[in-house]
Design an enzyme around this catalytic site. Structure first.
Site, PDB file in Angstrom:
ATOM      1  N   ASP A 118      18.064  45.150 -24.646  1.00  0.00           N
ATOM      2  CA  ASP A 118      17.759  43.980 -23.832  1.00  0.00           C
ATOM      3  C   ASP A 118      16.463  43.350 -24.331  1.00  0.00           C
ATOM      4  O   ASP A 118      15.409  43.994 -24.321  1.00  0.00           O
ATOM      5  CB  ASP A 118      17.617  44.413 -22.364  1.00  0.00           C
ATOM      6  CG  ASP A 118      17.557  43.233 -21.406  1.00  0.00           C
ATOM      7  OD1 ASP A 118      17.520  42.084 -21.878  1.00  0.00           O
ATOM      8  OD2 ASP A 118      17.543  43.457 -20.188  1.00  0.00           O
ATOM      9  N   GLN A 119      16.571  42.115 -24.800  1.00  0.00           N
ATOM     10  CA  GLN A 119      15.386  41.343 -25.177  1.00  0.00           C
ATOM     11  C   GLN A 119      14.733  41.866 -26.459  1.00  0.00           C
ATOM     12  O   GLN A 119      13.522  41.860 -26.601  1.00  0.00           O
ATOM     13  CB  GLN A 119      14.377  41.317 -24.016  1.00  0.00           C
ATOM     14  CG  GLN A 119      13.421  40.127 -24.057  1.00  0.00           C
ATOM     15  CD  GLN A 119      12.788  39.836 -22.712  1.00  0.00           C
ATOM     16  OE1 GLN A 119      13.485  39.626 -21.724  1.00  0.00           O
ATOM     17  NE2 GLN A 119      11.464  39.808 -22.649  1.00  0.00           N
ATOM     18  N   CYS A 173      19.384  36.705 -20.171  1.00  0.00           N
ATOM     19  CA  CYS A 173      20.302  37.824 -19.957  1.00  0.00           C
ATOM     20  C   CYS A 173      21.701  37.425 -19.517  1.00  0.00           C
ATOM     21  O   CYS A 173      22.695  37.788 -20.153  1.00  0.00           O
ATOM     22  CB  CYS A 173      19.702  38.793 -18.935  1.00  0.00           C
ATOM     23  SG  CYS A 173      18.072  39.428 -19.402  1.00  0.00           S
ATOM     24  N   HIS A 215      24.366  43.522 -15.622  1.00  0.00           N
ATOM     25  CA  HIS A 215      23.961  42.238 -15.038  1.00  0.00           C
ATOM     26  C   HIS A 215      25.147  41.473 -14.471  1.00  0.00           C
ATOM     27  O   HIS A 215      25.203  40.238 -14.530  1.00  0.00           O
ATOM     28  CB  HIS A 215      23.219  41.369 -16.056  1.00  0.00           C
ATOM     29  CG  HIS A 215      22.034  40.663 -15.455  1.00  0.00           C
ATOM     30  ND1 HIS A 215      20.854  40.461 -16.134  1.00  0.00           N
ATOM     31  CD2 HIS A 215      21.843  40.104 -14.238  1.00  0.00           C
ATOM     32  CE1 HIS A 215      19.992  39.821 -15.377  1.00  0.00           C
ATOM     33  NE2 HIS A 215      20.586  39.578 -14.211  1.00  0.00           N
ATOM     34  N   ASP A 237      20.899  40.945 -26.455  1.00  0.00           N
ATOM     35  CA  ASP A 237      21.315  39.693 -25.814  1.00  0.00           C
ATOM     36  C   ASP A 237      20.455  38.512 -26.241  1.00  0.00           C
ATOM     37  O   ASP A 237      20.923  37.379 -26.321  1.00  0.00           O
ATOM     38  CB  ASP A 237      21.339  39.840 -24.289  1.00  0.00           C
ATOM     39  CG  ASP A 237      20.048  40.415 -23.703  1.00  0.00           C
ATOM     40  OD1 ASP A 237      19.138  40.787 -24.476  1.00  0.00           O
ATOM     41  OD2 ASP A 237      19.967  40.519 -22.459  1.00  0.00           O
ATOM     42  N   HIS A 238      19.182  38.751 -26.534  1.00  0.00           N
ATOM     43  CA  HIS A 238      18.237  37.713 -26.954  1.00  0.00           C
ATOM     44  C   HIS A 238      16.954  38.412 -27.371  1.00  0.00           C
ATOM     45  O   HIS A 238      16.868  39.642 -27.334  1.00  0.00           O
ATOM     46  CB  HIS A 238      17.966  36.718 -25.822  1.00  0.00           C
ATOM     47  CG  HIS A 238      17.546  37.377 -24.542  1.00  0.00           C
ATOM     48  ND1 HIS A 238      16.265  37.840 -24.318  1.00  0.00           N
ATOM     49  CD2 HIS A 238      18.248  37.703 -23.426  1.00  0.00           C
ATOM     50  CE1 HIS A 238      16.189  38.401 -23.131  1.00  0.00           C
ATOM     51  NE2 HIS A 238      17.390  38.339 -22.559  1.00  0.00           N
TER      52      HIS A 238
END
Length: 485
Positions: free
Chosen positions: A12-13, A52, A106, A296-297
């Site tokens: 995540d991130q 997200c 999420h 995701d990013h």
């Protein structure tokens, strides 16, 4: 041939440039670098929407944000919701797979399955459903060694602040995520191939690496932020004072501490991925398992005086993407420079296991690229994000990994970056006469992407400023949600 298992590893991130296999000489990611050496590294992978919920909706469905109906995490946008006709775990379940999601999903409602047979959830601090408590939090409370909570280190879920983890190592969510992944592999239906999504809640803030990893990077010379000649617009000392500021100048010490925590979290994740891969090796599962690693990013980490995500810039939108296929698939390319997006994961995996690709899917199978074929039908990718932290940061972008064009609908302004000469996006060449033709070409590419929406974003020839207008909303969201009621 026995149908291959699938392991989807997701962080995540995590920005693209935080792996050794992507050229980072500071961070230690031995296990992921080994996967990269065994598989294909996609050097120009991008998220279709760098936050997200929209990114994960596109990965789940293979659809562009416009078609999922989720254009960001801002004004006018809903939660991910349910009612998707086709999802990756759902299609694999139909194809005979035992499907499991572990970690951050999420979803909304939070116990939605969206095609999985079962999920074990770590949703950080999110409580959207009445009485919801994640599986990780319940486990943490059962196993903690004192009267402390999982957030007692005092750092917020979107803060730039960092400090070592406050609880014993075994309680860290990264360990739990791998524990639960291994537990699934022990208990799965052995008569079926498996699809396991192991989804880590880090290195997303809080930057709370375990002391071993935190201290390791606090004592290293860390990369310093890239600051563009255009970035003074984000100095904003009044906003920087916030402990969860999305922009503003921080001290060198604060930035280094944030990066030490962030790199430490990645190093920790890599070690735990190694533990999972070792278990699979011992169980003789690894040789017949497709492995995908992505995020995701990214995270700006102070680049251009920005923090967090939602931006079109490289730190936020450019993601790591590695695919390792079993040897039975034959020889594959070691590196692919063609631009790819998260929507491509679903069709790639479905084609790889011989399952049908639904007509709702916008992504493209990457197997032809991996086989070295030259008929791949994409020259650039398109991404977007609705208003979130501020109207001025709503954006649309198009890139091929060599040039990048960004349009800010609420400001009516644009940026153009020559990534081959300026990979850190420090010089906006939109007003440079030497780039006039390229600016027009890339602007036209975005016009062609947005014209079919018929929302007044373009008059067919140029882009139309959206200042003072209602938020951009996709009609596909309401259509999908209404169908489930």
């Amino acid at each position: 041939m026995t149908q291959p298992n699938i392991l989807l590893l997701m962080t995540d991130q995590q920005r693209w440039d935080t792996l050794g296999s992507y050229g980072n000489s500071v961070v230690e990611t031995a296990n992921l670098d080994w996967l990269a050496s065994e598989g294909t590294v996609f050097t120009h992978a991008y998220t279709p929407s760098p936050s997200c919920i929209p990114a994960r909706a596109s990965l789940l469905t293979g659809m562009n944000p416009w078609n999922t109906g989720v254009l960001g995490m801002g004004r006018g946008q809903g939660q991910m919701g349910t009612g998707f006709r086709h999802t990756l775990p759902g299609e694999l379940a139909t194809a005979g797979y035992h499907t499991q999601g572990v970690g951050k999903m999420h979803f909304y409602p939070q116990r939605s399955l969206n095609g999985f047979h079962h999920t074990q959830l770590d949703e950080s601090g999110r409580v959207h459903d009445p009485g919801f408590k994640s599986d990780y939090r319940m486990w943490f409370e059962r196993n903690r060694t004192g009267e402390y909570d999982f957030v007692d280190h005092g750092i917020g879920w979107n803060s730039w602040m960092a400090r070592p983890y406050h609880a014993p190592e075994f309680l860290h969510p990264t360990n739990w995520t791998v524990n639960e992944s291994i537990a699934f592999l022990k208990k799965r239906d052995p008569s079926k191939p498996f699809f396991l999504k192991t989804s880590f809640a880090r290195p997303h803030s809080p930057y709370d690496a375990l002391p071993f990893y935190f201290d390791l990077y606090a004592n290293k010379e860390m990369p310093t932020p890239m600051i563009g000649d255009w970035a003074s617009m984000h100095d904003c000392p009044e906003e920087a004072a916030r402990p969860d500021a999305w922009r503003g100048v921080r001290s060198e010490e604060e930035i280094k501490r944030a990066r030490a925590g962030y790199y430490g979290l990645i190093h920790h994740i890599d070690h735990q991925i190694g533990r999972l891969l070792q278990f699979m090796t011992d169980q003789k599962l690894l040789d017949n398992t497709i492995i995908v690693f992505t995020s995701d990013h990214g995270d700006m980490l102070g680049d251009h005086n920005l923090w967090r995500k939602t931006y079109a810039y490289e730190g936020s939108a450019h993601i790591p993407f590695i695919v390792r296929l079993p040897s039975s698939f034959g020889k594959m390319a070691k590196q692919v420079d063609t631009p790819v997006v998260l929507q491509d994961i679903m069709p790639t995996l479905l084609e790889a296991v011989g399952a049908s690709i639904p007509d709702t899917v916008d992504g493209l199978s990457l197997l032809p690229l991996m086989r070295g074929e030259t008929n791949f039908q994409r020259d650039y990718v398109h991404g977007e994000h609705s208003t979130c932290y501020s109207e001025e940061q709503e954006m649309q972008y198009v890139t091929d990994g060599k040039m990048k064009y960004i349009w800010f609908p609420r400001l009516g302004t644009e940026q153009l970056f020559d990534l081959t000469k300026d990979p850190c996006e420090c010089q906006n060449v939109a007003s440079d006469p030497n780039y006039k033709e390229q600016l027009l070409d890339w602007r036209n590419k975005l016009v062609l992407e947005l014209a079919p929406r018929q929302l007044g974003l373009t008059d067919g020839d140029s882009l139309v400023c959206q200042a003072g207008k209602p938020p951009i909303v996709s009609p596909h969201y309401a259509e999908r949600i209404n169908q489930t009621r």
